[in-house]
Structures are given as structure tokens and as C-alpha cells.
Design a protein around this motif. Structure first.
Motif, PDB file in Angstrom:
ATOM      1  N   HIS A 111      26.003  38.766 -47.358  1.00 17.84           N
ATOM      2  CA  HIS A 111      26.808  39.894 -45.985  1.00 17.84           C
ATOM      3  C   HIS A 111      28.254  40.551 -47.149  1.00 17.84           C
ATOM      4  CE1 HIS A 111      30.250  40.009 -43.650  1.00 17.84           C
ATOM      5  NE2 HIS A 111      31.062  38.974 -43.960  1.00 17.84           N
ATOM      6  N   PHE A 112      28.364  40.666 -48.730  1.00 22.73           N
ATOM      7  CA  PHE A 112      29.126  40.808 -48.935  1.00 22.73           C
ATOM      8  C   PHE A 112      28.352  42.398 -50.039  1.00 22.73           C
ATOM      9  CE2 PHE A 112      30.832  36.683 -48.937  1.00 22.73           C
ATOM     10  CZ  PHE A 112      32.633  36.933 -48.429  1.00 22.73           C
ATOM     11  N   LEU A 113      27.220  42.162 -50.786  1.00 22.51           N
ATOM     12  CA  LEU A 113      26.315  42.787 -51.311  1.00 22.51           C
ATOM     13  C   LEU A 113      25.544  44.079 -50.148  1.00 22.51           C
ATOM     14  CD1 LEU A 113      25.065  40.580 -53.892  1.00 22.51           C
ATOM     15  CD2 LEU A 113      26.870  42.438 -54.063  1.00 22.51           C
ATOM     16  N   LEU A 114      25.386  43.763 -49.011  1.00 25.88           N
ATOM     17  CA  LEU A 114      24.593  44.477 -48.074  1.00 25.88           C
ATOM     18  C   LEU A 114      25.412  44.488 -46.821  1.00 25.88           C
ATOM     19  CD1 LEU A 114      20.670  43.132 -49.406  1.00 25.88           C
ATOM     20  CD2 LEU A 114      22.071  44.554 -50.115  1.00 25.88           C
ATOM     21  N   ASN A 115      25.929  44.196 -46.646  1.00 26.71           N
ATOM     22  CA  ASN A 115      26.901  44.218 -45.431  1.00 26.71           C
ATOM     23  C   ASN A 115      25.844  43.656 -44.297  1.00 26.71           C
ATOM     24  OD1 ASN A 115      29.296  45.694 -46.531  1.00 26.71           O
ATOM     25  ND2 ASN A 115      27.578  47.900 -46.585  1.00 26.71           N
ATOM     26  N   GLU A 116      25.026  42.555 -44.210  1.00 25.62           N
ATOM     27  CA  GLU A 116      24.510  41.988 -43.334  1.00 25.62           C
ATOM     28  C   GLU A 116      25.526  41.077 -42.413  1.00 25.62           C
ATOM     29  OE1 GLU A 116      21.331  40.376 -44.576  1.00 25.62           O
ATOM     30  OE2 GLU A 116      20.609  42.051 -45.754  1.00 25.62           O
ATOM     31  N   ASN A 117      25.674  40.827 -41.118  1.00 22.68           N
ATOM     32  CA  ASN A 117      26.665  40.223 -40.678  1.00 22.68           C
ATOM     33  C   ASN A 117      26.063  38.490 -40.661  1.00 22.68           C
ATOM     34  OD1 ASN A 117      27.922  42.275 -39.935  1.00 22.68           O
ATOM     35  ND2 ASN A 117      26.670  42.984 -37.713  1.00 22.68           N
ATOM     36  N   LEU A 118      27.120  38.052 -40.641  1.00 25.20           N
ATOM     37  CA  LEU A 118      26.800  36.250 -40.556  1.00 25.20           C
ATOM     38  C   LEU A 118      26.852  36.665 -38.675  1.00 25.20           C
ATOM     39  CD1 LEU A 118      28.723  35.179 -43.483  1.00 25.20           C
ATOM     40  CD2 LEU A 118      26.749  34.718 -43.272  1.00 25.20           C
ATOM     41  N   ALA A 119      25.476  35.937 -38.658  1.00 23.59           N
ATOM     42  CA  ALA A 119      25.350  35.178 -37.657  1.00 23.59           C
ATOM     43  C   ALA A 119      25.887  33.567 -37.370  1.00 23.59           C
ATOM     44  CB  ALA A 119      24.219  35.394 -36.267  1.00 23.59           C
ATOM     45  N   MET A 120      26.079  33.272 -35.845  1.00 19.46           N
ATOM     46  CA  MET A 120      26.998  31.588 -35.860  1.00 19.46           C
ATOM     47  C   MET A 120      25.060  30.997 -36.064  1.00 19.46           C
ATOM     48  SD  MET A 120      28.887  29.366 -34.363  1.00 19.46           S
ATOM     49  CE  MET A 120      29.682  30.762 -33.871  1.00 19.46           C
ATOM     50  N   LYS A 121      23.938  32.241 -35.748  1.00 21.02           N
ATOM     51  CA  LYS A 121      23.060  30.780 -36.287  1.00 21.02           C
ATOM     52  C   LYS A 121      22.163  30.083 -38.002  1.00 21.02           C
ATOM     53  CE  LYS A 121      19.907  34.774 -36.985  1.00 21.02           C
ATOM     54  NZ  LYS A 121      19.740  34.929 -38.536  1.00 21.02           N
ATOM     55  N   ASP A 122      23.676  31.615 -38.277  1.00 14.55           N
ATOM     56  CA  ASP A 122      24.174  30.934 -40.106  1.00 14.55           C
ATOM     57  C   ASP A 122      24.559  29.590 -40.162  1.00 14.55           C
ATOM     58  OD1 ASP A 122      21.734  33.203 -40.851  1.00 14.55           O
ATOM     59  OD2 ASP A 122      23.659  34.276 -40.493  1.00 14.55           O
ATOM     60  N   MET A 123      25.631  29.393 -39.528  1.00 13.31           N
ATOM     61  CA  MET A 123      26.587  28.674 -39.506  1.00 13.31           C
ATOM     62  C   MET A 123      26.032  26.891 -38.694  1.00 13.31           C
ATOM     63  SD  MET A 123      28.677  30.049 -40.789  1.00 13.31           S
ATOM     64  CE  MET A 123      28.036  30.313 -41.256  1.00 13.31           C
ATOM     65  N   LEU A 124      24.822  26.943 -38.179  1.00 19.13           N
ATOM     66  CA  LEU A 124      23.989  26.383 -37.058  1.00 19.13           C
ATOM     67  C   LEU A 124      23.545  25.782 -38.379  1.00 19.13           C
ATOM     68  CD1 LEU A 124      23.570  23.904 -35.295  1.00 19.13           C
ATOM     69  CD2 LEU A 124      22.118  25.769 -33.885  1.00 19.13           C
ATOM     70  N   ALA A 125      22.192  26.990 -39.256  1.00 22.17           N
ATOM     71  CA  ALA A 125      21.211  26.256 -39.880  1.00 22.17           C
ATOM     72  C   ALA A 125      21.834  25.266 -40.927  1.00 22.17           C
ATOM     73  CB  ALA A 125      20.775  27.558 -40.446  1.00 22.17           C
TER      74      ALA A 125
END
Length: 283
Positions: A111-125
Motif C-alpha cells: 500500500h505504501f511502496l506500490l500504491n496498492e489499495n487496501l480492500a475490505m477483504k484484506d481486513m476480513l482476511a
């Protein structure tokens, strides 16, 4: 069907490598950086053979090697050393499921290095994985002190593996995965060779070198190659379904081959970690 078979073989390679590491280094007191470097020698040999069949160009800009060095220090020096340290002192059925939670730390670093979004599924995981780690710890049949060492070593490995994977993602802007891996392994060996030579007698006395070498080939060489080949045939999401099974698979295999006692809670924890990894892999 061929892609699914390759993905399953990759999962077995990753799990098999962990079993070999545990069998090879159990109860040794050698610094884990020495173990990581020794294992890397054989993994590099395998990657150089693979490179004969793929176009490889190591004439890269300095930024490539700077990022590769950071990835190597994070993944191989810090992450793998913590992983091997844990396996020296705790069962693989504890260390492996916890270490394999690195998908979450990868998402955060990316998220910080590659500007990839953190999705809700990441929180669920993350919820599944955290609960899974709790069950792994509470379901351990070993002494609590060893369990705690294994948990902490696994979490440390997870953190630095996540950083290593994310920085490797940056390096892939300038080179292929094979070029990145060859470069990382070469730097690891150059860094650790003096330590390996100084500890060669202890290595022969305390470590089953063939297990450690074969584990390196399977864990860093064959496994990733099979996984990448599977992705090329059936896509990353479908391939990841098989790879996500490795925490639970490793716990089962450790019971069969290493005779490690596996409680219901420990197996449940590994399954929850696997479910969390599967959620992360869904696109």
C-alpha cells in the motif's frame, strides 16, 4: 488441469521445504544467517540451471540492485533467519502457519511502496489470520516457552517477508522474477560466505546438510518456479487457492513425517490462516 497440478506441486514444495528445514536444523545452535546462506548456495545453483532456458540479462541500472539488496536483507537475512531460528527451537506446525501470514504485511507494505489499495477483504482476511494464530498458539502441545518462541519467530518472519516481497515488486519494474531471484541469492551468498566458511565444522556436526540443501532448492527454487508456471496457465487467483492451503497442509504433513503432535485447536488455527490467505488471493 495441468495448471492446477502445477499449483498443487508448488504447495507441496513449499510445505516439503519447511519439513526439511525443521528436520535439518532441529536443536542446532548455529546462527540462522549461516543456515540461510548455506541453503541459498543450492537454491542459486538451481536458479542458474533454470536461467539456461529463459532470457536473463543482469545488466541493470543501480536502482535495481539497490532495491534487490533491500529485498534480500528483508526476506533472506531478517525473515528467513527468524524463520529458521524458530524451526531450531519449535515445531514446524507452530512456526510455519504463523510465518505464512506474510500476505497481510505484504498488503500493508505494498500500500505504501506500490500504491496498492487496501480492500475490505484484506481486513476480513486479517481477522481470520489473527484468530488462526491465536488458535495455533493455544493449541500447541509443546512447552509454552517453545510455543512463544515459535510464534514470535514466525511473526518476525512474516513481517520481513512482507517487506521483502513488496520491495521485490518494485525491482520487477526493471527485471524478471528469475533475474531478481538470482540477484538476491547472489548477494545473500556473498554476504554470508565468510560466516559459512567459519562455521563449516559446526555445520557438518550439527546440521543434516542434505536436508537443508534440498529444502533450499524446493523452497526458493522449485516451488516459486512451479507457482509462476501455474499462474501463466490458470491465473494468479486460481493458483493462489492451492498455495493458500500450505499452512494447513504443512501441519498435517508435520504430523505424518515429523511425528509432531497436532491438536484440534492447532489444526483449526492453521485452517483459519489458510482461509485468510485465500481471501487475500481473491481478486
Amino acid at each position: 488441469m495441468y495448471g492446477e497440478i502445477l499449483a498443487l506441486m508448488a504447495a507441496l514444495s513449499f510445505s516439503g521445504a519447511a519439513l526439511l528445514y525443521r528436520a535439518g536444523v532441529k536443536n542446532s545452535d548455529i546462527h540462522p544467517l549461516v543456515l540461510s546462506g548455506f541453503r541459498g548456495i543450492f537454491a542459486l545453483m538451481f536458479m542458474l540451471v533454470v536461467a539456461l532456458f529463459y532470457p536473463v540479462n543482469l545488466a541493470k541500472p543501480p536502482i535495481f540492485y539497490l532495491i534487490v539488496a533491500v529485498s534480500m536483507l528483508a526476506a533472506f537475512v531478517a525473515g528467513d533467519s527468524a524463520f529458521l531460528y524458530g524451526l531450531q527451537r519449535a515445531p514446524v506446525s507452530i512456526v510455519y502457519p504463523v510465518a505464512y501470514t506474510f500476505s497481510i504485511s505484504t498488503s500493508v507494505f505494498s500500500h505504501f511502496l506500490l500504491n496498492e489499495n487496501l480492500a475490505m477483504k484484506d481486513m476480513l482476511a486479517a481477522v481470520f489470520i489473527i484468530v488462526g494464530v491465536f488458535f495455533v498458539y493455544s493449541g500447541s502441545n509443546s512447552h509454552k516457552s517453545n510455543s512463544l518462541v515459535g510464534i514470535l519467530a514466525g511473526l518476525t518472519a512474516s513481517l520481513f517477508w512482507g517487506l521483502g516481497v513488496s520491495t521485490m515488486g518494485l525491482a520487477l519494474h526493471w527485471g524478471s522474477s528469475i533475474e531478481v531471484n538470482i540477484s538476491r541469492l547472489t548477494l545473500l551468498i556473498l554476504l554470508t560466505l565468510p560466516l559459512i566458511l567459519n562455521n563449516r565444522e559446526k555445520l557438518r556436526e550439527q546440521v543434516k546438510l542434505s536436508y537443508l540443501a534440498l529444502g533450499g532448492i524446493m523452497g526458493i527454487g522449485i516451488g516459486p518456479l512451479l507457482f509462476m508456471s501455474s499462474i501463466g496457465l490458470i491465473g494468479a487467483s486460481r493458483s493462489s487457492i492451492f498455495i493458500s492451503s500450505t499452512p494447513a497442509l504443512t501441519v498435517v504433513l508435520s504430523n505424518v513425517f515429523l511425528k509432531e503432535k497436532t491438536s484440534g485447536k492447532l489444526l483449526l488455527g492453521a485452517l483459519l490462516v489458510s482461509v485468510g490467505l485465500l481471501i487475500v488471493s481473491i481478486k
